[in-house]
Design a protein around this motif. Structure first.
Motif, PDB file in Angstrom:
ATOM      1  N   GLU A  45      43.745 -39.371  54.865  1.00  0.00           N
ATOM      2  CA  GLU A  45      42.947 -39.926  55.532  1.00  0.00           C
ATOM      3  C   GLU A  45      41.396 -40.122  54.387  1.00  0.00           C
ATOM      4  OE1 GLU A  45      43.118 -42.018  58.577  1.00  0.00           O
ATOM      5  OE2 GLU A  45      45.407 -40.254  59.089  1.00  0.00           O
ATOM      6  N   GLU A  75      38.437 -43.190  59.180  1.00  0.00           N
ATOM      7  CA  GLU A  75      39.603 -42.413  58.214  1.00  0.00           C
ATOM      8  C   GLU A  75      38.834 -41.466  58.236  1.00  0.00           C
ATOM      9  OE1 GLU A  75      42.713 -43.824  58.697  1.00  0.00           O
ATOM     10  OE2 GLU A  75      42.370 -46.060  58.456  1.00  0.00           O
ATOM     11  N   HIS A  78      39.205 -38.938  61.450  1.00  0.00           N
ATOM     12  CA  HIS A  78      40.687 -38.982  60.993  1.00  0.00           C
ATOM     13  C   HIS A  78      40.953 -37.712  60.559  1.00  0.00           C
ATOM     14  CE1 HIS A  78      42.356 -43.406  62.201  1.00  0.00           C
ATOM     15  NE2 HIS A  78      41.369 -42.802  63.217  1.00  0.00           N
ATOM     16  N   GLU A 158      44.572 -45.740  64.647  1.00  0.00           N
ATOM     17  CA  GLU A 158      45.220 -46.862  63.765  1.00  0.00           C
ATOM     18  C   GLU A 158      45.476 -48.653  63.855  1.00  0.00           C
ATOM     19  OE1 GLU A 158      45.080 -46.522  60.837  1.00  0.00           O
ATOM     20  OE2 GLU A 158      45.316 -43.593  60.348  1.00  0.00           O
TER      21      GLU A 158
END
Ligand SMILES: [Fe+2]
Ligand SMILES: [Fe+2]
Length: 321
Positions: A45, A75, A78, A158
């Motif tokens: 990520e 990201e 994440h 996502e």
């Protein structure tokens, strides 16, 4: 069931779909496999922010720039959920970061390819995030609780990434001759590396068997790769573009697409650190970490100051009594 057989009890829990939580007994290999998989996912990520971050300053419009910034920021989020999930297994953030920076830990090889044009932002969203979603939707039911819960939110974000990528390509595919060519070129360059994201063939994967038995993985590499091909082969028609595989063909008997063989030499070359951007990506990560040292130091100093302030006000309150 006698407690001297914790491994049998453990497997029974897995079989009954009961999640394994941080304080539960677990086989050492299960702990290690999860640490490897979750930290590898977290690293992917974070390193994955680099090829797209590269285009934030060159986005064609303010709207595209805002969308891309939001995506790259997702990201980072994440990565943070995943590092936190991995920490519940007894590894520290520093250890994981050190493993990444010294080249011991892996991250997804896809990010070792360069992003050459604006159309790559679309192809990455559509294909790379698309492949990641297939992997991750299957992982939402993974047996380790903190990982499964982190993935629920990640998957929602996502799917936004994939749609924004597809929409970016759709606009280009309806544009000028040059824009159409740029769109096709990006698809051509990202297609095969995206298929490689599912890992080696089942027959050559060493991690598949235990991963499936312990329900860490829910589908094999080959199954997921096939699902991805079937999805992309249909979606590319909406773009009016093609996938760069002459062997790609609908197989009516199997009700799925046949597709060509991947270039496994290239796959292993990139995995082993010799892809087009491996060194550049790692160097960028190490530099970002070093440049951010003052932020971490400031946060620690601030926390120390706050604690001291609480202690002294507590002392004053005691004296007043
Ligand atoms: Fe992500
Ligand atoms: Fe993403």
């Amino acid at each position: 069931m006698p407690t001297q057989y914790p491994d049998i009890l453990f497997q029974q829990k897995i079989n009954k779909e009961i999640k394994i939580e941080p304080k539960d007994w677990m086989p050492e290999a299960y702990r290690k496999t999860n640490i490897r998989q979750i930290s590898q996912h977290a690293h992917s990520e974070i390193v994955g922010m680099l090829p797209e971050g590269n285009w934030i300053s060159r986005a064609p419009t303010l709207k595209r720039k805002a969308i891309l910034i939001a995506k790259v920021q997702d990201e980072a989020g994440h990565g943070l959920y995943l590092y936190s999930a991995a920490e519940t297994l007894g590894i520290t953030r520093d250890e994981m970061i050190d493993d990444l920076h010294c080249g011991k830990a892996k991250y997804s090889s896809i990010f070792n390819y360069p992003s050459l044009t604006w159309a790559d932002m679309g192809a990455i969203g559509w294909l790379v995030d698309g492949a990641a979603i297939l992997n991750q939707v299957a992982l939402c039911r993974t047996s380790y609780g903190p990982y499964a819960r982190a993935l629920v939110r990640i998957c929602k974000e996502e799917s936004f990434h994939q749609r924004q990528g597809f929409e970016t390509l759709l606009v280009l595919s309806q544009g000028t001759v040059d824009q159409k060519a740029m769109c096709q070129d990006a698809i051509n360059r990202w297609w095969w590396p995206s298929l490689m994201m599912f890992g080696p063939k089942d027959s050559e994967s060493t991690n598949n068997d235990m991963g499936i038995k312990w329900k860490i993985k829910r589908k094999t590499n080959d199954e997921l790769r096939q699902n991805f091909v079937d999805m992309a082969a249909e979606q590319v028609k909406v773009l009016g573009m093609s996938l760069p595989d002459p062997a790609l063909q609908w197989n009516e008997a199997n009700k799925k697409y046949d597709f060509g063989e991947l270039n496994w030499d290239e796959f292993w070359k990139v995995v082993k650190g010799n892809g087009p951007c491996n060194k550049q990506r790692l160097a960028a990560r190490v530099k970002a970490h070093e440049d951010g040292a003052w932020v971490r130091e400031a946060a620690v100093a601030y926390q120390r100051k706050r604690k001291a302030a609480v202690r002294s006000s507590f002392g004053e309150a005691k004296e007043a009594v």
